[in-house]
Design a protein around this motif. Structure first.
Motif, PDB file in Angstrom:
ATOM      1  N   HIS A   8      61.477  37.608 147.763  1.00  0.00           N
ATOM      2  CA  HIS A   8      60.313  38.345 147.279  1.00  0.00           C
ATOM      3  C   HIS A   8      59.050  37.609 147.716  1.00  0.00           C
ATOM      4  O   HIS A   8      58.858  36.446 147.381  1.00  0.00           O
ATOM      5  CB  HIS A   8      60.384  38.467 145.753  1.00  0.00           C
ATOM      6  CG  HIS A   8      59.275  39.272 145.175  1.00  0.00           C
ATOM      7  ND1 HIS A   8      58.593  38.872 144.055  1.00  0.00           N
ATOM      8  CD2 HIS A   8      58.718  40.451 145.550  1.00  0.00           C
ATOM      9  CE1 HIS A   8      57.676  39.765 143.764  1.00  0.00           C
ATOM     10  NE2 HIS A   8      57.725  40.733 144.664  1.00  0.00           N
ATOM     11  N   PRO A  10      55.387  38.685 147.470  1.00  0.00           N
ATOM     12  CA  PRO A  10      54.269  39.576 147.136  1.00  0.00           C
ATOM     13  C   PRO A  10      52.959  39.083 147.737  1.00  0.00           C
ATOM     14  O   PRO A  10      52.824  37.929 148.124  1.00  0.00           O
ATOM     15  CB  PRO A  10      54.233  39.512 145.610  1.00  0.00           C
ATOM     16  CG  PRO A  10      54.793  38.173 145.274  1.00  0.00           C
ATOM     17  CD  PRO A  10      55.852  37.921 146.321  1.00  0.00           C
ATOM     18  N   GLY A  15      55.691  44.554 146.161  1.00  0.00           N
ATOM     19  CA  GLY A  15      57.130  44.542 146.408  1.00  0.00           C
ATOM     20  C   GLY A  15      57.541  44.037 147.773  1.00  0.00           C
ATOM     21  O   GLY A  15      58.687  44.212 148.186  1.00  0.00           O
ATOM     22  N   SER A  16      56.640  43.384 148.482  1.00  0.00           N
ATOM     23  CA  SER A  16      56.962  42.898 149.828  1.00  0.00           C
ATOM     24  C   SER A  16      58.137  41.914 149.792  1.00  0.00           C
ATOM     25  O   SER A  16      58.256  41.122 148.860  1.00  0.00           O
ATOM     26  CB  SER A  16      55.765  42.192 150.461  1.00  0.00           C
ATOM     27  OG  SER A  16      54.739  43.096 150.760  1.00  0.00           O
ATOM     28  N   ILE A  17      58.971  41.991 150.827  1.00  0.00           N
ATOM     29  CA  ILE A  17      60.110  41.077 150.951  1.00  0.00           C
ATOM     30  C   ILE A  17      60.165  40.500 152.359  1.00  0.00           C
ATOM     31  O   ILE A  17      59.602  41.058 153.299  1.00  0.00           O
ATOM     32  CB  ILE A  17      61.464  41.758 150.637  1.00  0.00           C
ATOM     33  CG1 ILE A  17      61.768  42.866 151.651  1.00  0.00           C
ATOM     34  CG2 ILE A  17      61.507  42.261 149.206  1.00  0.00           C
ATOM     35  CD1 ILE A  17      63.194  43.367 151.632  1.00  0.00           C
ATOM     36  N   SER A  57      53.215  33.167 149.089  1.00  0.00           N
ATOM     37  CA  SER A  57      54.436  33.685 149.704  1.00  0.00           C
ATOM     38  C   SER A  57      54.703  33.022 151.052  1.00  0.00           C
ATOM     39  O   SER A  57      55.854  32.766 151.409  1.00  0.00           O
ATOM     40  CB  SER A  57      54.344  35.204 149.853  1.00  0.00           C
ATOM     41  OG  SER A  57      54.401  35.814 148.576  1.00  0.00           O
TER      42      SER A  57
END
Length: 93
Positions: A8, A10, A15-17, A57
């Motif tokens: 994950h 974000p 919801g970015s992966i 991230s």
């Protein structure tokens, strides 16, 4: 998802992966990063909901030993991808 670890990441969207394949050393980063014209770029600010989360991230994917980075936009980064992303992150954060 098979041989891929879902991470994950974000920032660009909630919801970015990213998808990591340890066996092949491949990291699919989606829209978290781009590699265009020989340069790593972060997500475009105008399309990123939370740039601070995006930076965290990027830091998160550096916990994985990837050799190749594939992004949603741009070219594959095939040589020393993790090291180059780390150098980019140090300047970007």
């Amino acid at each position: 998802i098979g041989d891929f670890l879902v991470i994950h990441v974000p920032g660009h969207t909630p919801g970015s992966i990213s998808l990591y394949n340890e066996k092949n050393g491949v990291m699919f980063v989606g829209d978290l990063l781009r590699f265009m014209n020989g340069n790593i770029q972060g997500p475009p600010e105008q399309f990123t909901l939370d740039m601070n989360l995006a930076k965290k991230s990027i830091e998160k994917i550096l916990n994985y030993d990837f050799k190749i980075m594939l992004s949603g936009h741009g070219d594959p980064l095939r040589e020393n991808a993790r090291e180059k992303v780390k150098e980019f992150y140090e300047k970007f954060r």
